[in-house]
Design an enzyme around this catalytic site. Sequence first.
Site, short mmCIF file in Angstrom:
data_model
loop_
_atom_site.label_atom_id
_atom_site.label_comp_id
_atom_site.label_asym_id
_atom_site.label_seq_id
_atom_site.Cartn_x
_atom_site.Cartn_y
_atom_site.Cartn_z
N HIS A 1 0.86 -1.18 0.00
CA HIS A 1 0.00 0.00 0.00
C HIS A 1 0.90 1.23 0.00
O HIS A 1 1.71 1.41 0.91
CB HIS A 1 -0.93 0.00 1.21
CG HIS A 1 -2.02 -1.03 1.11
ND1 HIS A 1 -2.56 -1.65 2.21
CD2 HIS A 1 -2.65 -1.55 0.01
CE1 HIS A 1 -3.50 -2.50 1.80
NE2 HIS A 1 -3.56 -2.45 0.48
N GLU B 1 1.77 3.67 3.01
CA GLU B 1 2.28 3.09 4.24
C GLU B 1 3.81 3.11 4.21
O GLU B 1 4.49 2.09 4.14
CB GLU B 1 1.71 1.69 4.43
CG GLU B 1 0.19 1.73 4.57
CD GLU B 1 -0.48 0.37 4.61
OE1 GLU B 1 0.23 -0.65 4.77
OE2 GLU B 1 -1.71 0.32 4.49
N HIS C 1 2.68 -3.88 6.90
CA HIS C 1 1.71 -2.80 6.70
C HIS C 1 1.81 -1.81 7.87
O HIS C 1 2.59 -2.00 8.80
CB HIS C 1 0.29 -3.36 6.64
CG HIS C 1 -0.02 -4.11 5.38
ND1 HIS C 1 -0.81 -3.61 4.38
CD2 HIS C 1 0.35 -5.35 4.96
CE1 HIS C 1 -0.91 -4.49 3.40
NE2 HIS C 1 -0.21 -5.56 3.72
N GLU D 1 1.17 -4.99 11.25
CA GLU D 1 0.65 -3.63 11.14
C GLU D 1 1.48 -2.80 12.12
O GLU D 1 1.32 -2.92 13.34
CB GLU D 1 -0.83 -3.56 11.51
CG GLU D 1 -1.76 -4.17 10.48
CD GLU D 1 -2.13 -3.20 9.38
OE1 GLU D 1 -1.72 -2.02 9.45
OE2 GLU D 1 -2.84 -3.62 8.43
#
Length: 417
Positions: free
Chosen positions: A161, A164, A296, A370
């Site tokens: 992404h 990010e 992420h 994350e």
Amino acid sequence: MLSLIAAASAFAVAAALSGTAGAAEPSPSEGSQRYVVTGPKTAAQRSQVASTGAAIDAVRGGAVEVSAIPSEVRAIKRFGFTVRRAPAEPAPGPSASAASYHTFAEMQQEVDSVTAAYPQITRKFVVGKSYEGRDIIGIKISDNVGTDENEPEVLVIANIHARERLTAEQALDYLGQLTKGYGTDSTVTNLVNNREIYLMPMVNPDGQVYDMTSDTQPGRSWRKNRQPNPTSTGTDLNRNFAYKWGCCNGSSTSGASETYRGTGPESATETKVIANFVRSRKVNGKQQLKMFLDIHSYSELVLWPFGFTYNDTVPGALDADQEAAHRKIGQEMAAINGFRPEQSSDLYITDGTTDDWTWGDQRIFSYTFELGGNSFYPPPSAIEREIARSRGALLKLTDYADCPYRAIGKQDQYCAA
């Protein structure tokens, strides 16, 4: 846990309310904006939010932060949740946040510098080309780097992404850990000597370049790749993989949506490049990659498969020992970086994701980190602190590549020579 039947019923209702299943496409001019949604407390309720096509950016403080187009906002409100605009990203100040992150060109320069300094244990290669023709860079790290040895393999990818940005910094830091520590740190030296480690710091270079070429700070908040779709631009690469693609209302059919799944599995150029590399690591029909990590940001989580179902185990796809080993390793890594460990679907339902595919299709033990930072663009002062948190967890993941079942004491059953 909810049953599959109950989950399917809930998602059918969600699709009817949201209009993402078979409805007319929103106009591409319906730009995505960031919102805070209050009301969702459970995985099922968060999955209702995700079923609209909105991208869930973070879950914290009893609220869900999302990126959504207007039609998705309306659908979220129909579920009875409260939606308000998210505060703007803080101004980066004199030391611009964007200037503190590697651009695509700077990433290439750093990789070139490291591989030149450590030629015995590193090798740069081009995995493939992005939609706009940029190199998707890979680095192999191993003691006999020019030889394909019979050693367990690890794959770490980042920046799937675009916005990010901290994820690429974590990946480059991991490269630094493995090279600077080789020969001086016994843990690192042992891992490099006994593993073949593959690293891809920016697998969505087109999106990353677009996000960083913003006239406003800190960035465009661009998530997808830059490949045109039938009504807008970009595919969510992390909804485009060929395992349970589009199965479970965990992605969107709208080209304007942040979670647009593409026209078909692996329809996005970069998805195909990543998947082809993974498939290429099968030697004599046996997958050499044993551990996979997709980095992420920014919810401080350690996640593992599956994302498409609430069930802990899936007949023929994830048995009790496989689930237990995934969970134990995830918990051990989370104990190091301080994140919350959970099965991906405990957060919300997704489909077509990297780690569902790498496990479901390729049987590679698979995880998502994350990272923290409270933003897609943490200030310069936060970067070192946040990436330092996961250094030990990355080494733990790398260590388990020899036999993930070691985590549950079943190495003799599954990994005996």
